[in-house]
Write a protein that holds these residues in place. Sequence first.
Motif, PDB file in Angstrom:
ATOM      1  N   VAL B  29      75.845  28.282 -14.143  1.00  0.00           N
ATOM      2  CA  VAL B  29      75.833  28.591 -12.481  1.00  0.00           C
ATOM      3  C   VAL B  29      75.572  30.417 -12.527  1.00  0.00           C
ATOM      4  O   VAL B  29      75.042  30.644 -11.871  1.00  0.00           O
ATOM      5  N   ALA B  30      76.338  30.821 -13.278  1.00  0.00           N
ATOM      6  CA  ALA B  30      76.446  32.405 -13.310  1.00  0.00           C
ATOM      7  C   ALA B  30      75.006  32.949 -13.586  1.00  0.00           C
ATOM      8  O   ALA B  30      74.424  33.521 -12.818  1.00  0.00           O
ATOM      9  N   ARG B  31      74.165  32.427 -14.422  1.00  0.00           N
ATOM     10  CA  ARG B  31      72.781  32.743 -14.661  1.00  0.00           C
ATOM     11  C   ARG B  31      71.902  32.488 -13.559  1.00  0.00           C
ATOM     12  O   ARG B  31      71.171  33.103 -13.063  1.00  0.00           O
ATOM     13  N   GLN B  32      72.106  31.019 -13.144  1.00  0.00           N
ATOM     14  CA  GLN B  32      71.294  30.408 -12.083  1.00  0.00           C
ATOM     15  C   GLN B  32      71.327  31.551 -10.730  1.00  0.00           C
ATOM     16  O   GLN B  32      70.437  31.959 -10.062  1.00  0.00           O
ATOM     17  N   THR B  33      72.648  31.754 -10.393  1.00  0.00           N
ATOM     18  CA  THR B  33      72.919  32.486  -9.122  1.00  0.00           C
ATOM     19  C   THR B  33      72.374  34.285  -9.329  1.00  0.00           C
ATOM     20  O   THR B  33      71.734  34.381  -8.374  1.00  0.00           O
ATOM     21  N   LEU B  34      72.283  34.332 -10.587  1.00  0.00           N
ATOM     22  CA  LEU B  34      71.749  35.804 -10.726  1.00  0.00           C
ATOM     23  C   LEU B  34      70.270  35.831 -10.719  1.00  0.00           C
ATOM     24  O   LEU B  34      69.641  36.705  -9.887  1.00  0.00           O
ATOM     25  N   VAL B  35      69.788  34.659 -11.003  1.00  0.00           N
ATOM     26  CA  VAL B  35      68.117  34.616 -11.038  1.00  0.00           C
ATOM     27  C   VAL B  35      67.780  34.420  -9.510  1.00  0.00           C
ATOM     28  O   VAL B  35      66.743  34.798  -8.996  1.00  0.00           O
ATOM     29  N   ASP B  36      68.709  33.509  -8.845  1.00  0.00           N
ATOM     30  CA  ASP B  36      68.424  33.365  -7.195  1.00  0.00           C
ATOM     31  C   ASP B  36      68.433  34.729  -6.520  1.00  0.00           C
ATOM     32  O   ASP B  36      67.767  35.051  -5.548  1.00  0.00           O
ATOM     33  N   LEU B  37      69.358  35.521  -7.140  1.00  0.00           N
ATOM     34  CA  LEU B  37      69.704  36.810  -6.363  1.00  0.00           C
ATOM     35  C   LEU B  37      68.358  37.759  -6.518  1.00  0.00           C
ATOM     36  O   LEU B  37      67.912  38.499  -5.519  1.00  0.00           O
ATOM     37  N   TYR B 238      80.466  32.403  -7.820  1.00  0.00           N
ATOM     38  CA  TYR B 238      79.212  33.528  -8.496  1.00  0.00           C
ATOM     39  C   TYR B 238      78.542  34.287  -7.905  1.00  0.00           C
ATOM     40  O   TYR B 238      78.491  35.619  -8.091  1.00  0.00           O
ATOM     41  N   LEU B 239      77.898  33.876  -6.766  1.00  0.00           N
ATOM     42  CA  LEU B 239      77.342  34.779  -5.894  1.00  0.00           C
ATOM     43  C   LEU B 239      78.350  35.829  -5.385  1.00  0.00           C
ATOM     44  O   LEU B 239      77.781  36.985  -5.456  1.00  0.00           O
ATOM     45  N   GLY B 240      79.404  35.629  -4.879  1.00  0.00           N
ATOM     46  CA  GLY B 240      80.381  36.837  -4.231  1.00  0.00           C
ATOM     47  C   GLY B 240      80.504  37.642  -5.659  1.00  0.00           C
ATOM     48  O   GLY B 240      80.551  38.835  -5.370  1.00  0.00           O
ATOM     49  N   LEU B 241      80.821  37.067  -6.903  1.00  0.00           N
ATOM     50  CA  LEU B 241      80.926  37.997  -7.908  1.00  0.00           C
ATOM     51  C   LEU B 241      79.988  38.721  -8.131  1.00  0.00           C
ATOM     52  O   LEU B 241      80.017  40.139  -8.360  1.00  0.00           O
ATOM     53  N   MET B 291      84.652  48.108 -11.110  1.00  0.00           N
ATOM     54  CA  MET B 291      83.966  46.781 -11.326  1.00  0.00           C
ATOM     55  C   MET B 291      84.959  45.966 -11.246  1.00  0.00           C
ATOM     56  O   MET B 291      84.434  44.721 -10.567  1.00  0.00           O
ATOM     57  N   ILE B 292      86.068  45.835 -11.479  1.00  0.00           N
ATOM     58  CA  ILE B 292      87.069  44.750 -11.398  1.00  0.00           C
ATOM     59  C   ILE B 292      87.366  44.614  -9.866  1.00  0.00           C
ATOM     60  O   ILE B 292      87.526  43.409  -9.424  1.00  0.00           O
ATOM     61  N   VAL B 293      87.553  45.793  -9.370  1.00  0.00           N
ATOM     62  CA  VAL B 293      87.962  45.601  -7.725  1.00  0.00           C
ATOM     63  C   VAL B 293      86.835  44.909  -7.303  1.00  0.00           C
ATOM     64  O   VAL B 293      86.944  44.284  -6.366  1.00  0.00           O
ATOM     65  N   GLY B 294      85.609  45.391  -7.410  1.00  0.00           N
ATOM     66  CA  GLY B 294      84.310  44.691  -6.665  1.00  0.00           C
ATOM     67  C   GLY B 294      84.417  43.252  -7.128  1.00  0.00           C
ATOM     68  O   GLY B 294      83.982  42.560  -6.072  1.00  0.00           O
ATOM     69  N   ILE B 295      84.458  42.956  -8.236  1.00  0.00           N
ATOM     70  CA  ILE B 295      84.495  41.482  -8.544  1.00  0.00           C
ATOM     71  C   ILE B 295      85.529  40.672  -7.686  1.00  0.00           C
ATOM     72  O   ILE B 295      85.349  39.739  -7.133  1.00  0.00           O
ATOM     73  N   LEU B 297      87.053  41.578  -5.123  1.00  0.00           N
ATOM     74  CA  LEU B 297      86.694  41.622  -3.583  1.00  0.00           C
ATOM     75  C   LEU B 297      85.800  40.576  -3.398  1.00  0.00           C
ATOM     76  O   LEU B 297      85.796  39.628  -2.446  1.00  0.00           O
ATOM     77  N   GLY B 298      84.678  40.571  -4.199  1.00  0.00           N
ATOM     78  CA  GLY B 298      83.323  39.621  -4.128  1.00  0.00           C
ATOM     79  C   GLY B 298      84.082  38.215  -4.167  1.00  0.00           C
ATOM     80  O   GLY B 298      83.450  37.398  -3.231  1.00  0.00           O
ATOM     81  N   VAL B 299      84.667  37.813  -5.006  1.00  0.00           N
ATOM     82  CA  VAL B 299      85.230  36.528  -5.311  1.00  0.00           C
ATOM     83  C   VAL B 299      86.038  36.150  -4.074  1.00  0.00           C
ATOM     84  O   VAL B 299      85.971  34.919  -3.598  1.00  0.00           O
ATOM     85  N   MET B 300      86.889  37.036  -3.580  1.00  0.00           N
ATOM     86  CA  MET B 300      87.715  36.641  -2.661  1.00  0.00           C
ATOM     87  C   MET B 300      86.955  36.470  -1.184  1.00  0.00           C
ATOM     88  O   MET B 300      87.468  35.506  -0.594  1.00  0.00           O
ATOM     89  N   GLY B 301      86.115  37.350  -1.290  1.00  0.00           N
ATOM     90  CA  GLY B 301      85.255  37.239  -0.005  1.00  0.00           C
ATOM     91  C   GLY B 301      84.631  35.845   0.031  1.00  0.00           C
ATOM     92  O   GLY B 301      84.446  35.061   1.149  1.00  0.00           O
ATOM     93  N   ALA B 302      84.026  35.467  -1.010  1.00  0.00           N
ATOM     94  CA  ALA B 302      83.160  34.157  -1.247  1.00  0.00           C
ATOM     95  C   ALA B 302      84.202  32.973  -1.098  1.00  0.00           C
ATOM     96  O   ALA B 302      84.047  31.865  -0.323  1.00  0.00           O
ATOM     97  N   ALA B 303      85.375  33.050  -1.683  1.00  0.00           N
ATOM     98  CA  ALA B 303      86.360  32.315  -1.563  1.00  0.00           C
ATOM     99  C   ALA B 303      86.735  31.788  -0.080  1.00  0.00           C
ATOM    100  O   ALA B 303      86.922  30.579   0.563  1.00  0.00           O
ATOM    101  N   LEU B 304      87.051  33.039   0.593  1.00  0.00           N
ATOM    102  CA  LEU B 304      87.311  32.797   2.053  1.00  0.00           C
ATOM    103  C   LEU B 304      86.069  32.109   3.136  1.00  0.00           C
ATOM    104  O   LEU B 304      86.481  31.233   3.643  1.00  0.00           O
TER     105      LEU B 304
END
Lengths: 236, 316
Positions: B29-37, B238-241, B291-295, B297-304
């Motif tokens: 999933v991590a790889r696929q979302t990155l490819v999709d991006l 993962y997209l959020g990440l 990077m950790i803060v970004g990740i 925040l990204g995962v948090m935003g996505a989870a919301l």
Amino acid sequence: MPKTLLKRFSRPPDAVFTEMIRFDAVSKRYPGGQDALSGVTFEIAERQMVILTGHSGAGKSTLLKLIMLMEQPSHGQVFVGGQNLARLGRRQIPGLRRQVGVVFQNHQLLFDRTVYDNVALPLIIAGLGPKETGRRVRAALSKVGLSGKENQLPIALSGGEQQRVGIARAVVNKPPVLLADEPTGNLDPDLSREIMALFSEFNQVGVTVLIATHDLGLIGEMGHPEMRLSGGRLVS
Amino acid sequence: MSERFPGVGATRQQARPGLRSWLDHHRSVARQTLVDLTEQRLANALSCLVIGISMALPTLFYLMLMNVAQIGDSWDGQPRVSLYVLQDAEPESVLNEVEQIVGTTRVHLISAEDALVQFAASSGFSDVLAALDDNPLPAVVEVRPAGTATEVSALIGQLSMLAGVDDVTVDIAWIERLNALVRFGEYLVMVVGMLLAFGVTLSIGNTIRLAIENRRAEILVVKLVGGTDAFVRRPFLYLGLWYGLGGALMCCFMLWGSMWLLQAPIYQLIASYESSYSLRGLTLLDILTLMIVGIVLGVMGAALAVGRHLREIEPR
């Protein structure tokens, strides 16, 4: 996964056949609408194949949706594999759906994914490894006569072929129950016959099959028990 | 297990996906979302840029603050007390009195003549000063007291009482003011940072919401064939990440750019203070933290976004 389902499905093949699907005075009324189903009671035994007929709007689709919890009954209870579906929590619904393969009239395929990816989806969800997934997907595709079309997109296939991709996806996970909603809806009689024969084959290896169709011409030839819905009531 | 196709009783293996297949799925999933991006490169780069700017603003402010704080820290922490000697007093006698109190090592006399020479050299007023008849500058006894703050302030009181001492200045005051300012700045960075973090979370949440809308059909099919909520959620998290990580990278690039642009004027400023001091840029730890803060925040935003919208998409 509900415990009862697990117990039921892992019984040895020579065990006594018991009920697989049971409706107990089930009614379904959509908000602001008419009764789609009223007081429906029936029982389908394990390894039985039953044809559900009736005019469009008679409640066939609603009945199938109740079995896989796409809808909840307004009254009455539905049992699948001895499990009362009303008692399943939200988190247990996926477990039920993995035990019930469904073929939809409108296929419900992902058109941006290859045939292989479409059929593999239930296995990926179930967490199977890539090797076993590949083996089972190829087996399912060969069973429905689509070997060699793995890498095509569904849009490149004919209607009958798309329907067979849907069937392959429904059976690839080897579910004990197979439902089909108008599986021959848009197909010519020859193709329809082929598809119905396919369902008979699955039934012969132990799958409980329930097919909703208004294709009355086919039913006589098959010799399977028939349930008929009319205006939301079971008439035969 | 029955090998018939499709047989009854073949489902036990699938009921409990193992840790390994779970990890496999995460990886794919991590790889696929990155490819999709990479498919909508420009739009996604812009999303990352917005996140990056939001992260760069407080970080840049923070870096500046750290640099200012470093000026305060580069002081040895001990105050310098300057005792201005009265014009008619004898500097040496004041020096002796002071030495009796604090010892000889921590005391240093700058005579009026030395002070004049130093001032003329550093201020550029040498012509004006040469035109004066007398030396307007007093002699100064510089004391570097040791001890705690209370001991030091007691000592200062004692020193200011000495005969021949005109005035006492303590240069610790401006450091204290600077430190107070830095502390205030730290709070400001925290508040602004939190506001912008909130903004980043919302902006990622909105991007994910659009992604969920775009993949509505797929979500329906996955739910129909028995995908759990976690399975449906995973690609969006993962997209959020990736958005968060991309934003953090953009932020780093922007900070490097800003520091590079600011470098020349800052070094000019430093040079004018006759101070040698090197600018504190992004450290490895800073980059990792970003990077950790970004990740997060990204995962948090996505989870919301996922928690809010995924339940609405149910097969009907």
